[in-house]
Write a protein that holds these residues in place. Structure first.
Motif, PDB file in Angstrom:
ATOM      1  N   ARG A  76       0.848  -1.193   0.000  1.00 49.65           N
ATOM      2  CA  ARG A  76       0.000   0.000   0.000  1.00 49.65           C
ATOM      3  C   ARG A  76       0.881   1.239   0.000  1.00 49.65           C
ATOM      4  O   ARG A  76       1.551   1.547   0.963  1.00 49.65           O
ATOM      5  CB  ARG A  76      -0.904   0.014   1.232  1.00 49.65           C
ATOM      6  CG  ARG A  76      -1.820   1.235   1.302  1.00 49.65           C
ATOM      7  CD  ARG A  76      -2.810   1.057   2.437  1.00 49.65           C
ATOM      8  NE  ARG A  76      -3.642   2.238   2.601  1.00 49.65           N
ATOM      9  CZ  ARG A  76      -3.322   3.247   3.391  1.00 49.65           C
ATOM     10  NH1 ARG A  76      -2.203   3.224   4.065  1.00 49.65           N
ATOM     11  NH2 ARG A  76      -4.128   4.287   3.508  1.00 49.65           N
ATOM     12  N   VAL A  77       0.908   1.922  -1.121  1.00 47.44           N
ATOM     13  CA  VAL A  77       1.657   3.179  -1.203  1.00 47.44           C
ATOM     14  C   VAL A  77       0.674   4.301  -0.951  1.00 47.44           C
ATOM     15  O   VAL A  77      -0.272   4.492  -1.691  1.00 47.44           O
ATOM     16  CB  VAL A  77       2.321   3.346  -2.577  1.00 47.44           C
ATOM     17  CG1 VAL A  77       3.030   4.674  -2.659  1.00 47.44           C
ATOM     18  CG2 VAL A  77       3.317   2.224  -2.811  1.00 47.44           C
ATOM     19  N   CYS A  78       0.890   5.027   0.132  1.00 49.34           N
ATOM     20  CA  CYS A  78      -0.082   6.015   0.570  1.00 49.34           C
ATOM     21  C   CYS A  78      -0.134   7.211  -0.349  1.00 49.34           C
ATOM     22  O   CYS A  78      -1.195   7.690  -0.695  1.00 49.34           O
ATOM     23  CB  CYS A  78       0.281   6.471   1.973  1.00 49.34           C
ATOM     24  SG  CYS A  78      -0.457   7.990   2.456  1.00 49.34           S
ATOM     25  N   SER A  79       0.998   7.742  -0.731  1.00 52.22           N
ATOM     26  CA  SER A  79       0.965   8.930  -1.557  1.00 52.22           C
ATOM     27  C   SER A  79       2.300   9.214  -2.206  1.00 52.22           C
ATOM     28  O   SER A  79       3.321   8.754  -1.759  1.00 52.22           O
ATOM     29  CB  SER A  79       0.541  10.148  -0.732  1.00 52.22           C
ATOM     30  OG  SER A  79       1.293  10.234   0.428  1.00 52.22           O
ATOM     31  N   LEU A  80       2.246   9.969  -3.307  1.00 50.81           N
ATOM     32  CA  LEU A  80       3.452  10.400  -4.009  1.00 50.81           C
ATOM     33  C   LEU A  80       3.604  11.884  -3.784  1.00 50.81           C
ATOM     34  O   LEU A  80       2.678  12.647  -4.003  1.00 50.81           O
ATOM     35  CB  LEU A  80       3.329  10.105  -5.505  1.00 50.81           C
ATOM     36  CG  LEU A  80       4.395  10.706  -6.417  1.00 50.81           C
ATOM     37  CD1 LEU A  80       5.755  10.141  -6.097  1.00 50.81           C
ATOM     38  CD2 LEU A  80       4.067  10.464  -7.870  1.00 50.81           C
ATOM     39  N   HIS A  81       4.768  12.289  -3.325  1.00 48.40           N
ATOM     40  CA  HIS A  81       4.964  13.677  -2.925  1.00 48.40           C
ATOM     41  C   HIS A  81       5.865  14.393  -3.925  1.00 48.40           C
ATOM     42  O   HIS A  81       7.005  14.031  -4.102  1.00 48.40           O
ATOM     43  CB  HIS A  81       5.598  13.686  -1.524  1.00 48.40           C
ATOM     44  CG  HIS A  81       5.695  15.024  -0.914  1.00 48.40           C
ATOM     45  ND1 HIS A  81       6.374  15.267   0.234  1.00 48.40           N
ATOM     46  CD2 HIS A  81       5.182  16.208  -1.312  1.00 48.40           C
ATOM     47  CE1 HIS A  81       6.288  16.552   0.537  1.00 48.40           C
ATOM     48  NE2 HIS A  81       5.564  17.136  -0.389  1.00 48.40           N
ATOM     49  N   LEU A 226      -4.945  11.312   3.880  1.00 50.73           N
ATOM     50  CA  LEU A 226      -4.060  10.155   4.031  1.00 50.73           C
ATOM     51  C   LEU A 226      -4.718   8.994   4.781  1.00 50.73           C
ATOM     52  O   LEU A 226      -4.083   7.955   4.982  1.00 50.73           O
ATOM     53  CB  LEU A 226      -2.784  10.575   4.774  1.00 50.73           C
ATOM     54  CG  LEU A 226      -1.865  11.552   4.037  1.00 50.73           C
ATOM     55  CD1 LEU A 226      -0.748  12.034   4.957  1.00 50.73           C
ATOM     56  CD2 LEU A 226      -1.282  10.899   2.796  1.00 50.73           C
ATOM     57  N   ASN A 227      -5.961   9.193   5.221  1.00 52.53           N
ATOM     58  CA  ASN A 227      -6.672   8.151   5.976  1.00 52.53           C
ATOM     59  C   ASN A 227      -5.916   7.757   7.241  1.00 52.53           C
ATOM     60  O   ASN A 227      -5.842   6.573   7.604  1.00 52.53           O
ATOM     61  CB  ASN A 227      -6.915   6.907   5.109  1.00 52.53           C
ATOM     62  CG  ASN A 227      -7.867   7.181   3.962  1.00 52.53           C
ATOM     63  OD1 ASN A 227      -8.878   7.852   4.142  1.00 52.53           O
ATOM     64  ND2 ASN A 227      -7.539   6.676   2.784  1.00 52.53           N
ATOM     65  N   LEU A 228      -5.340   8.744   7.923  1.00 51.40           N
ATOM     66  CA  LEU A 228      -4.635   8.484   9.168  1.00 51.40           C
ATOM     67  C   LEU A 228      -5.629   8.498  10.326  1.00 51.40           C
ATOM     68  O   LEU A 228      -6.579   9.281  10.337  1.00 51.40           O
ATOM     69  CB  LEU A 228      -3.546   9.533   9.400  1.00 51.40           C
ATOM     70  CG  LEU A 228      -2.487   9.663   8.300  1.00 51.40           C
ATOM     71  CD1 LEU A 228      -1.460  10.723   8.660  1.00 51.40           C
ATOM     72  CD2 LEU A 228      -1.795   8.329   8.054  1.00 51.40           C
ATOM     73  N   THR A 229      -5.399   7.642  11.300  1.00 58.01           N
ATOM     74  CA  THR A 229      -6.332   7.530  12.426  1.00 58.01           C
ATOM     75  C   THR A 229      -5.963   8.441  13.589  1.00 58.01           C
ATOM     76  O   THR A 229      -6.813   8.742  14.422  1.00 58.01           O
ATOM     77  CB  THR A 229      -6.380   6.069  12.926  1.00 58.01           C
ATOM     78  OG1 THR A 229      -5.055   5.661  13.315  1.00 58.01           O
ATOM     79  CG2 THR A 229      -6.889   5.143  11.824  1.00 58.01           C
TER      80      THR A 229
END
Length: 322
Positions: A76-81, A226-229
């Motif tokens: 799972r790659v969260c994001s490309l910056h 980012l769907n961080l909890t």
């Protein structure tokens, strides 16, 4: 990805991160990839089709960040910056830090902190040769310029290639792109198709916004993207670059830096200001309200920050020093 090194990236993701731990969000940072619609962006579409992008922009005169998110197989790659930096900073970075990073960098994020100190990259020392004079870097990038050139300040060109607007076919949008660069339009998905990935767009000054409400909104919006909890901590400032201990070496490298507000760089500044104005207007009129584009404090970005790109930053610099 720009150099077709996706095999190396995938191998490192499998080797260094647990592919079974969905609590870890993974991303990479490589501004050059956003500009490459021949190899890099198609590779992301192919290998990481559910990836999302974080793009940071900055006044092109004074210049360029994006993270990619979700999966090949069970990675799972969260994001490309990607980050668009100011020309002056970019040029001086090349002079001072003496490094040129390789195309592949992998960073790790967790559910409670945006960036953790895992980074793989190869560094090439380039300072045995001098950077070309800034005036020689107008136009497209050329060999020996170490990816520094005014063409890369056309942020709206590269953002439009993400396929969220109709720049490729709409003459009204194309008026914001210099005629000599319109042939470089190369959207990831050819019209009338559109990409499905979401894009989080921010301007670098938002990371240090003194207004507590806007600063909190940035963290909350980014956390949701980012769907961080767990909520993100306040942004921290870190002075990048190599710390030179030798005073002689420090003075030698500092002498290579430029002050883009000096009269000798007026022609260069004119090119960058023209691009900055066009980028500001296109982003405000088309990109901010495009589907799948997420921002924090959108109206403040639209009405305060981006219009400032149409001013000469050297006048603001002079006033701040008076």
């Amino acid at each position: 990805m720009s150099y077709n090194q996706h095999v190396t990236l995938i191998r490192d993701l499998y080797k260094n991160f647990s592919v079974h731990d969905d609590r870890i969000a993974r991303g990479i940072k490589c501004p050059l990839d956003l500009e490459n619609t021949k190899l890099a962006m198609p590779n992301y579409q192919w290998l990481f089709p559910r990836t999302n992008y974080i793009v940071g922009i900055r006044h092109p005169v004074l210049w360029y960040v994006c993270i990619v998110g979700k999966s090949i197989a069970r990675i799972r790659v969260c994001s490309l910056h990607f980050a668009f930096n100011r020309f002056e900073s970019f040029y001086n970075c090349r002079c001072y830090d003496r490094v040129f990073w390789s195309p592949t960098s992998v960073l790790r994020t967790s559910s409670h902190a945006l960036l953790h100190p895992y980074l793989r990259a190869t560094v090439r020392i380039h300072n045995r040769f001098s950077m070309p004079p800034p005036g020689d870097l107008v136009g497209r990038c050329r060999r020996g310029g170490f990816n520094v050139c005014t063409f890369r300040g056309n942020f709206h060109l590269f953002l439009s290639n993400l396929g969220k607007t109709h720049m490729a076919t709409d003459p009204d949008e194309q008026q914001y792109l210099a005629p000599e660069f319109r042939h470089t339009l190369d959207p990831i998905v050819k019209p009338p198709g559109k990409t499905s990935q979401k894009i989080f767009l921010y301007e670098v000054s938002q990371l240090s916004d003194p207004d507590p409400d806007r600063a909190a909104d940035l963290r909350i919006t980014l956390q949701s993207f980012l769907n961080l909890t767990i909520p993100l901590d306040p942004m921290i400032w870190y002075r990048p670059g190599k710390q030179h201990k030798n005073q002689w070496e420090l003075e030698r490298l500092n002498a290579k830096k430029i002050n883009i507000c000096d009269a000798q760089h007026e022609a260069l500044r004119t090119v960058l200001r023209y691009q900055a104005g066009n980028a500001s207007r296109w982003i405000r009129h088309y990109f901010l309200d495009a589907p799948d584009v997420v921002t924090s404090s959108k109206e403040y970005l639209r009405n305060i920050i981006l219009p400032s790109w149409e001013r000469d930053p050297c006048l603001d610099r002079a006033l701040s020093m008076s």
